[in-house]
Design a protein around this motif. Structure first.
Motif, PDB file in Angstrom:
ATOM      1  N   ILE A 459       0.849  -0.824  -0.108  1.00  0.00           N
ATOM      2  CA  ILE A 459      -0.790  -0.022  -0.610  1.00  0.00           C
ATOM      3  C   ILE A 459       0.851   1.157   0.108  1.00  0.00           C
ATOM      4  CG2 ILE A 459      -1.906   1.415   1.458  1.00  0.00           C
ATOM      5  CD1 ILE A 459      -2.824  -1.022   2.553  1.00  0.00           C
ATOM      6  N   MET A 460       1.624   1.169   1.372  1.00  0.00           N
ATOM      7  CA  MET A 460       2.232   1.940   1.063  1.00  0.00           C
ATOM      8  C   MET A 460       3.874   2.951  -0.432  1.00  0.00           C
ATOM      9  SD  MET A 460       4.633   1.262   4.423  1.00  0.00           S
ATOM     10  CE  MET A 460       5.636   1.788   4.950  1.00  0.00           C
ATOM     11  N   ALA A 461       3.828   1.322  -1.458  1.00  0.00           N
ATOM     12  CA  ALA A 461       4.225   2.270  -2.392  1.00  0.00           C
ATOM     13  C   ALA A 461       3.351   2.144  -3.235  1.00  0.00           C
ATOM     14  CB  ALA A 461       5.078   0.412  -2.775  1.00  0.00           C
ATOM     15  N   GLY A 462       2.542   2.257  -3.536  1.00  0.00           N
ATOM     16  CA  GLY A 462       1.116   2.591  -4.733  1.00  0.00           C
ATOM     17  C   GLY A 462       1.022   1.021  -5.059  1.00  0.00           C
ATOM     18  N   ARG A 463       1.412   0.047  -4.753  1.00  0.00           N
ATOM     19  CA  ARG A 463       1.018  -1.223  -5.408  1.00  0.00           C
ATOM     20  C   ARG A 463      -0.465  -1.384  -5.809  1.00  0.00           C
ATOM     21  NH1 ARG A 463       6.742  -2.263  -4.903  1.00  0.00           N
ATOM     22  NH2 ARG A 463       7.550  -3.321  -6.905  1.00  0.00           N
ATOM     23  N   ILE A 464      -0.810  -1.558  -3.914  1.00  0.00           N
ATOM     24  CA  ILE A 464      -2.594  -1.208  -3.687  1.00  0.00           C
ATOM     25  C   ILE A 464      -2.498  -0.235  -3.131  1.00  0.00           C
ATOM     26  CG2 ILE A 464      -3.315  -2.632  -2.241  1.00  0.00           C
ATOM     27  CD1 ILE A 464      -1.835  -4.887  -1.800  1.00  0.00           C
ATOM     28  N   GLN A 652      -2.626  12.424   3.063  1.00  0.00           N
ATOM     29  CA  GLN A 652      -3.089  12.464   4.222  1.00  0.00           C
ATOM     30  C   GLN A 652      -0.936  11.835   5.343  1.00  0.00           C
ATOM     31  OE1 GLN A 652      -6.393  12.251   5.849  1.00  0.00           O
ATOM     32  NE2 GLN A 652      -7.186  14.291   5.150  1.00  0.00           N
ATOM     33  N   LEU A 653      -1.184  10.441   4.998  1.00  0.00           N
ATOM     34  CA  LEU A 653       0.083   9.774   4.947  1.00  0.00           C
ATOM     35  C   LEU A 653       0.695   9.929   4.541  1.00  0.00           C
ATOM     36  CD1 LEU A 653      -2.076   6.227   5.689  1.00  0.00           C
ATOM     37  CD2 LEU A 653      -1.527   7.637   6.928  1.00  0.00           C
ATOM     38  N   LYS A 654       1.277  10.854   3.606  1.00  0.00           N
ATOM     39  CA  LYS A 654       2.056  11.641   2.599  1.00  0.00           C
ATOM     40  C   LYS A 654       3.026   9.758   1.937  1.00  0.00           C
ATOM     41  CE  LYS A 654       3.524  15.475   4.820  1.00  0.00           C
ATOM     42  NZ  LYS A 654       2.240  16.008   5.540  1.00  0.00           N
ATOM     43  N   LEU A 655       1.849   8.856   1.597  1.00  0.00           N
ATOM     44  CA  LEU A 655       2.080   7.653   0.796  1.00  0.00           C
ATOM     45  C   LEU A 655       2.382   8.756  -0.338  1.00  0.00           C
ATOM     46  CD1 LEU A 655      -0.253   5.454   1.766  1.00  0.00           C
ATOM     47  CD2 LEU A 655       1.662   5.181   3.075  1.00  0.00           C
ATOM     48  N   VAL A 656       3.143   7.686  -1.589  1.00  0.00           N
ATOM     49  CA  VAL A 656       3.662   8.037  -2.710  1.00  0.00           C
ATOM     50  C   VAL A 656       2.234   7.690  -3.808  1.00  0.00           C
ATOM     51  CG1 VAL A 656       6.083   7.045  -2.848  1.00  0.00           C
ATOM     52  CG2 VAL A 656       3.753   5.243  -4.000  1.00  0.00           C
ATOM     53  N   LYS A 657       2.266   8.703  -4.906  1.00  0.00           N
ATOM     54  CA  LYS A 657       0.744   9.070  -5.285  1.00  0.00           C
ATOM     55  C   LYS A 657       0.528   7.978  -6.388  1.00  0.00           C
ATOM     56  CE  LYS A 657      -1.419  12.406  -8.086  1.00  0.00           C
ATOM     57  NZ  LYS A 657      -2.422  12.356  -8.412  1.00  0.00           N
ATOM     58  N   TYR A 658      -0.674   7.052  -5.984  1.00  0.00           N
ATOM     59  CA  TYR A 658      -0.552   6.521  -6.566  1.00  0.00           C
ATOM     60  C   TYR A 658      -1.478   6.819  -8.281  1.00  0.00           C
ATOM     61  CZ  TYR A 658      -3.898   2.744  -9.222  1.00  0.00           C
ATOM     62  OH  TYR A 658      -3.797   1.899  -9.599  1.00  0.00           O
ATOM     63  N   GLN A 659      -0.144   5.904  -8.912  1.00  0.00           N
ATOM     64  CA  GLN A 659      -0.516   6.065 -10.383  1.00  0.00           C
ATOM     65  C   GLN A 659      -1.076   4.719 -11.213  1.00  0.00           C
ATOM     66  OE1 GLN A 659       3.198   7.557 -11.230  1.00  0.00           O
ATOM     67  NE2 GLN A 659       2.663   9.767 -10.947  1.00  0.00           N
ATOM     68  N   PRO A 660      -2.537   4.965 -12.298  1.00  0.00           N
ATOM     69  CA  PRO A 660      -2.658   3.422 -12.186  1.00  0.00           C
ATOM     70  C   PRO A 660      -1.299   3.134 -13.347  1.00  0.00           C
ATOM     71  CG  PRO A 660      -4.257   4.826 -12.486  1.00  0.00           C
ATOM     72  CD  PRO A 660      -2.809   5.351 -12.313  1.00  0.00           C
ATOM     73  N   GLY A 661      -0.491   1.542 -13.237  1.00  0.00           N
ATOM     74  CA  GLY A 661      -0.199   0.931 -14.285  1.00  0.00           C
ATOM     75  C   GLY A 661       0.998   1.175 -13.882  1.00  0.00           C
ATOM     76  N   ARG A 662       1.876   1.556 -12.905  1.00  0.00           N
ATOM     77  CA  ARG A 662       2.741   2.291 -13.047  1.00  0.00           C
ATOM     78  C   ARG A 662       3.771   0.821 -12.379  1.00  0.00           C
ATOM     79  NH1 ARG A 662       5.011   4.420  -7.481  1.00  0.00           N
ATOM     80  NH2 ARG A 662       6.326   5.005  -7.181  1.00  0.00           N
ATOM     81  N   PHE A 663       3.015   0.323 -11.874  1.00  0.00           N
ATOM     82  CA  PHE A 663       3.503  -1.285 -11.677  1.00  0.00           C
ATOM     83  C   PHE A 663       3.363  -1.963 -13.295  1.00  0.00           C
ATOM     84  CE2 PHE A 663       3.444   0.743  -8.247  1.00  0.00           C
ATOM     85  CZ  PHE A 663       4.751   0.390  -7.426  1.00  0.00           C
TER      86      PHE A 663
END
Ligand code: BF8
Ligand code: SF4
Length: 690
Positions: A459-464, A652-663
């Motif tokens: 989740i933190m990495a934005g995979r989920i 708010q948690l300052k996690l990386v922005k989720y980008q669809p397809g990034r992975f």
């Protein structure tokens, strides 16, 4: 009768159509005829006394107070609180019956049940701080996790059966105390993360005892008592906490102790699980105890021989509603379907007995059964149906009752009328179900390194992108299960990890999303990568409606594992009940919110009549418990709102922005050797190795 789509599952839909063709009156037809009263629907009708009912509507504001002077805000708040209290009463009463069963086992008063998960009993005893030398020693072990305790097999190896029974008795008695407790707080509240618990302390929301808060809700809402909206809504949160931490979580825990904590198991679901040549027994309702014993004995050679002597090829059990989920996720018994499919099952003409206990049992199954040969059997002293056969169950006579019921069904096999709507048995959908919190931890690291670290990291990495729960009912006013199907598919596509429970579990099974293989085809790339790496499916069926409480512990462990929010509030998580109709669903929604998890419910809002109540649920509750209760009828807006909520929490948690397809992995041309290498890695994960 007009032909419109009623169910999204094609088999159920075909039977619903066949029912229309044959002139049967089903829930879909009744829902069409019975237009809900719009005043009651939005919560503005007060029936708390017989000066009324007072309908608080009027274009010019002339009727915005009832005869006693209650304004619409008070009326709406009182109505909502009463619904939540009714829901909390059902779940906690369900839990109470299970506690009595545990007590009977511990005292050796019944041989029909056993303690199937000793580790779970001990971990519950640890969470409850049970006064027993074994528990004191285990609690002193620093390896136990905060919030929920998983024990290693060798840690419990030397605990004798006698000690287990002593501990079981103490656990049962302490739980029984919780129902009648007058002062203090529910013992399970301490299982929540510290930050969550502190919010309850700060806002005086801790329930003192299960029955006390429910009874007080009825008292407060009667004419002339609590007539302050804020105070009523605070008590709603309190009663919500009763439902979650004093009802659902207790029911789920004790069921795990008595019947086993679910592990992934293969099964099937939809109406095609019924078999033409076998005695079909549908077990429908909610309380799992009798159902588990019926499952235990239905393969008994003597009963099978008896069924054969009557011309059947065997005994086929199928579940319905939440009982289905209980025996599906623990025993792999096929599920005939959800709440909306109970009449349809009878319409097949091949159900020899429908065994019901409590909750979500439509009285319409009696007239439906009368058209065929089906025997409806009631088994709970609380749940009678006129013209049903009543064979009462209690934990001391479970096996005897189960045999009686199965014999009655077998004897009824020869009475089939030969009429009914046909099914094609080959169309039953395959499913892999049964994901407890404990198994979820185990999947993320095995026996030695189980944790929530991989999920949090992903989740933190934005995979989920976030986690989502979908639960509750199917509403006859929508195409049954269609909104749940839409949300499941879209959320998975958007890299959400999804858990389903209750009738939403049936939706996932029937749409084929309860198999890892199928769901992989739909997952977003990040989610898919995680699923492949740790062998988890993107949609996990966690059980019955009471098992929504597994989410409490999942989120607690997400919080205590670190890297996301330190409390349940603030997590990139969202929950939906898009097709709810039951008071139980509102109670679950309220406990989610009271515990810090935002929910979005579908359909017409039962609090629409009061802007003030809406404001409290959407905004003021965010300040208090860090979560909001939304109603949104439009499925697309519902999805959008849920995704936005999660993305805001990520920010708010300052996690990386989720980008669809990034992975998304680069496409590479592979030769056969490379493919064979890939197969070696991928196969055990895809099949989950069972
Ligand atoms: O408790 S989801 S229709 S079956 S109320 Fe009923 Fe709703 Fe189904 Fe289980 Ni839950
Ligand atoms: Fe009407 Fe008041 Fe009685 Fe409600 S309590 S029915 S608003 S008089």
């Amino acid at each position: 009768m007009e032909k419109i789509q009623r169910m999204s599952d094609p088999i159920a839909e075909r039977i619903a159509e066949c029912a229309i063709d044959q002139g049967y009156d089903t829930i879909f037809d009744r829902a069409k005829r019975m237009k809900p009263c719009p005043i009651g629907q939005e919560g503005s009708c007060c029936r708390m006394c017989h000066m009324g009912p007072c309908r608080l509507v009027g274009k010019n504001g002339e009727n915005l107070r009832g005869i006693c002077g209650a304004d619409v805000d008070v009326v709406v708040a009182r109505n909502f609180l009463r619904m939540v209290a009714a829901g909390a009463a059902t779940h906690s009463d369900h839990a109470r019956d299970l506690v009595f069963t545990l007590l009977s086992v511990a005292r050796g008063e019944t041989k029909d049940f056993q303690i199937r998960d000793k580790g779970k009993l001990l971990s519950v005893a640890m969470a409850m701080e049970i006064d027993h030398p074994v528990i004191t020693e285990l609690r002193g072990d620093s390896r136990v996790t905060e919030g929920d305790y998983d024990l290693m097999p060798w840690e419990i190896r030397n605990i004798s059966d006698e000690q287990i029974m002593e501990i079981a008795e103490k656990v049962a008695l302490k739980h029984l105390e919780q129902f009648g407790q007058q002062e203090g707080e529910l013992v399970y509240l301490k299982r929540a993360p510290k930050g969550t618990y502190e919010r309850w302390v700060k806002h005086n929301l801790r329930p003192r005892g299960v029955d006390r808060e429910i009874a007080e809700a009825l008292h407060r809402t009667t004419m002339g008592v609590d007539q302050d909206v804020d105070s009523l809504m605070d008590h709603t949160l309190r009663v919500g906490l009763v439902d979650g931490w004093g009802g659902c979580l207790v029911a789920s825990d004790i069921s795990d102790i008595l019947f086993g904590t679910p592990k992934p198991i293969r099964s099937k679901g939809n109406l095609a699980v019924l078999k033409k040549d076998e005695v079909n027994v549908i077990i429908h309702g909610h309380e799992p105890a009798l159902a588990q014993v019926i499952v235990d004995i239905h393969t008994d050679p003597e009963l099978i021989a008896y069924a054969r002597s009557k011309g059947a090829n065997g005994i086929n059990l199928a579940g319905m509603c939440c009982t289905a989920n209980e025996i599906l996720t623990r025993r792999g018994i096929g599920s005939a379907g959800s709440f909306l499919e109970q009449e349809l099952a009878i319409m097949t003409g091949i159900v020899d007995a429908m065994v019901v206990d409590v909750q979500c049992v439509q009285p319409s199954i009696i007239p439906a059964a009368k058209r065929f040969h089906t025997k409806v059997v009631t088994t709970s002293p609380k749940g009678h149906l006129t013209e049903a056969v009543h064979i009462e169950f209690d934990e001391h006579n479970a096996k005897e009752t189960a045999i009686k019921i199965l014999k009655l069904a077998i004897d009824n096999f020869a009475n089939r009328t030969g009429k009914g709507c046909p099914i094609d048995e080959l169309q039953a959908k395959a499913a892999v179900v049964g994901f407890s919190r404990e198994y979820f931890s185990y999947m993320q690291g095995g026996l030695f390194r189980k944790s929530f670290r991989p999920l949090n990291d992903a989740i933190m990495a934005g995979r989920i992108r976030g986690t989502a729960g979908i639960a509750a009912c199917h509403h006859p006013g929508t195409v049954g299960a269609s909104i749940q199907r839409y949300l499941i598919e879209e959320l998975v596509r958007n890299d959400f990890f999804v858990v389903v429970a209750g009738c939403a579990g049936h939706a996932a099974v029937q749409m084929g999303f309860a198999t890892p293989e199928t769901a992989y085809n739909y997952s977003g790339p990040g989610m898919r990568e995680v699923c492949e790496a740790i062998g988890m499916p993107p949609v996990m069926h966690i059980g019955a409606c009471v098992d929504t409480a597994r989410v409490l512990m999942i989120r607690t462990l997400m919080a205590t594992t670190g890297g996301l929010s330190p409390e349940m509030a603030g997590m990139p998580s969202i929950a939906f009940a898009p097709e709810w109709w039951s008071e139980k669903a509102l109670a679950i929604g309220t406990y989610f919110v009271a515990s810090g998890s935002t929910v979005i419910f579908g359909g017409e809002s039962p609090v629409k009549g009061s802007k003030r109540v809406v404001d409290i649920m959407e905004n003021k509750w965010q300040e208090k418990v860090g979560a909001a209760f939304f109603f949104e009828a439009d499925p697309e807006k519902m999805l959008q709102k849920g995704i936005e909520w999660v993305d805001t929490r990520r920010e708010q948690l300052k996690l990386v922005k989720y980008q669809p397809g990034r992975f998304r992995k680069e496409r590479v041309l592979m030769d056969m050797a490379a493919r064979r290498e890939l197969d070696k890695v991928a196969k055990p994960h895809v099949g989950l190795g069972f």
